[in-house]
Scaffold this motif. Structure first.
Motif, mmCIF file in Angstrom:
data_model
loop_
_atom_site.group_PDB
_atom_site.id
_atom_site.type_symbol
_atom_site.label_atom_id
_atom_site.label_comp_id
_atom_site.label_asym_id
_atom_site.label_seq_id
_atom_site.Cartn_x
_atom_site.Cartn_y
_atom_site.Cartn_z
ATOM 1 N N GLY A 93 -6.907 48.779 -16.448
ATOM 2 C CA GLY A 93 -7.902 49.827 -16.297
ATOM 3 C C GLY A 93 -7.884 50.889 -17.368
ATOM 4 O O GLY A 93 -8.695 51.807 -17.341
ATOM 5 N N LYS A 94 -6.971 50.810 -18.332
ATOM 6 C CA LYS A 94 -6.942 51.791 -19.410
ATOM 7 C C LYS A 94 -8.099 51.528 -20.371
ATOM 8 O O LYS A 94 -8.496 50.385 -20.586
ATOM 9 C CB LYS A 94 -5.624 51.726 -20.176
ATOM 10 N N ILE A 95 -8.613 52.596 -20.942
ATOM 11 C CA ILE A 95 -9.743 52.482 -21.867
ATOM 12 C C ILE A 95 -9.264 52.817 -23.274
ATOM 13 O O ILE A 95 -8.611 53.837 -23.492
ATOM 14 C CB ILE A 95 -10.874 53.435 -21.446
ATOM 15 N N ILE A 96 -9.617 51.963 -24.233
ATOM 16 C CA ILE A 96 -9.299 52.182 -25.643
ATOM 17 C C ILE A 96 -10.633 52.274 -26.385
ATOM 18 O O ILE A 96 -11.447 51.362 -26.334
ATOM 19 C CB ILE A 96 -8.428 51.050 -26.214
ATOM 20 N N ASN A 97 -10.839 53.400 -27.060
ATOM 21 C CA ASN A 97 -12.091 53.649 -27.763
ATOM 22 C C ASN A 97 -11.990 53.249 -29.221
ATOM 23 O O ASN A 97 -10.925 53.329 -29.832
ATOM 24 C CB ASN A 97 -12.473 55.132 -27.678
ATOM 25 N N GLY A 98 -13.122 52.868 -29.778
ATOM 26 C CA GLY A 98 -13.201 52.525 -31.188
ATOM 27 C C GLY A 98 -14.572 52.843 -31.737
ATOM 28 O O GLY A 98 -15.457 53.301 -31.013
ATOM 29 N N LYS A 99 -14.763 52.597 -33.032
ATOM 30 C CA LYS A 99 -16.026 52.879 -33.676
ATOM 31 C C LYS A 99 -16.328 51.779 -34.686
ATOM 32 O O LYS A 99 -15.433 51.328 -35.411
ATOM 33 C CB LYS A 99 -15.946 54.230 -34.379
ATOM 34 N N ILE A 100 -17.584 51.330 -34.726
ATOM 35 C CA ILE A 100 -17.993 50.310 -35.691
ATOM 36 C C ILE A 100 -18.081 50.966 -37.051
ATOM 37 O O ILE A 100 -18.743 51.991 -37.218
ATOM 38 C CB ILE A 100 -19.348 49.692 -35.295
ATOM 39 N N SER A 101 -17.405 50.365 -38.046
ATOM 40 C CA SER A 101 -17.406 50.978 -39.371
ATOM 41 C C SER A 101 -18.359 50.270 -40.330
ATOM 42 O O SER A 101 -19.215 50.919 -40.907
ATOM 43 C CB SER A 101 -15.990 51.018 -39.943
ATOM 44 N N ILE A 144 -12.815 49.918 -35.806
ATOM 45 C CA ILE A 144 -11.523 50.592 -35.919
ATOM 46 C C ILE A 144 -11.255 51.285 -34.587
ATOM 47 O O ILE A 144 -12.006 52.170 -34.176
ATOM 48 C CB ILE A 144 -11.519 51.600 -37.071
ATOM 49 N N PHE A 145 -10.191 50.864 -33.904
ATOM 50 C CA PHE A 145 -9.816 51.436 -32.617
ATOM 51 C C PHE A 145 -8.811 52.557 -32.809
ATOM 52 O O PHE A 145 -8.151 52.653 -33.848
ATOM 53 C CB PHE A 145 -9.220 50.359 -31.703
ATOM 54 N N GLU A 146 -8.656 53.410 -31.776
ATOM 55 C CA GLU A 146 -7.707 54.520 -31.823
ATOM 56 C C GLU A 146 -6.269 54.012 -31.937
ATOM 57 O O GLU A 146 -5.443 54.600 -32.622
ATOM 58 C CB GLU A 146 -7.826 55.378 -30.564
ATOM 59 N N ARG A 147 -5.977 52.948 -31.218
ATOM 60 C CA ARG A 147 -4.653 52.325 -31.286
ATOM 61 C C ARG A 147 -4.843 50.826 -31.152
ATOM 62 O O ARG A 147 -5.928 50.350 -30.846
ATOM 63 C CB ARG A 147 -3.724 52.867 -30.204
ATOM 64 N N SER A 148 -3.781 50.074 -31.380
ATOM 65 C CA SER A 148 -3.920 48.620 -31.369
ATOM 66 C C SER A 148 -4.163 48.102 -29.947
ATOM 67 O O SER A 148 -3.736 48.701 -28.969
ATOM 68 C CB SER A 148 -2.679 47.961 -31.960
ATOM 69 N N LEU A 149 -4.866 46.998 -29.862
ATOM 70 C CA LEU A 149 -5.184 46.381 -28.582
ATOM 71 C C LEU A 149 -4.069 45.420 -28.185
ATOM 72 O O LEU A 149 -3.297 44.967 -29.027
ATOM 73 C CB LEU A 149 -6.500 45.615 -28.689
#
Length: 87
Positions: free
Chosen positions: A50-58, A70-75
């Motif tokens: 249930g944890k959410i990891i955010n990222g942004k399309i570069s 590019i995500f905030e931390r590794s998946l």
């Protein structure tokens, strides 16, 4: 809109652990020009716990409509071939 994680971004000697290649599930984004419109959009990956990891399309990746995220931390390792939400 949804996408599927294809793999990590990798080089010959290095694996970029926070950068992933994503394929769009929508047929509209099948070439480099149309996938470049997605630059700057947010990507959300939800883990099994249930944890959410955010990222942004570069940028687009290649000529077949793939994009680099590019995500905030590794998946986690089981994230490959799983779905992500694009907003």
């Amino acid at each position: 809109m949804q996408g599927t994680i294809v793999s990590n971004r990798r080089g010959i000697n290095r694996l970029h652990t926070t950068q992933y290649i994503i394929k769009m599930d929508d047929e509209k984004y099948h070439d480099k020009k149309s996938s470049s419109e997605l630059s700057g959009k947010k990507v959300i990956y939800t883990t099994i716990g249930g944890k959410i990891i955010n990222g942004k399309i570069s940028t687009p990746h290649g000529n077949n409509g793939l994009v680099k995220v590019i995500f905030e931390r590794s998946l986690p390792g089981n994230a490959i071939k799983e779905k992500v939400e694009i907003k």
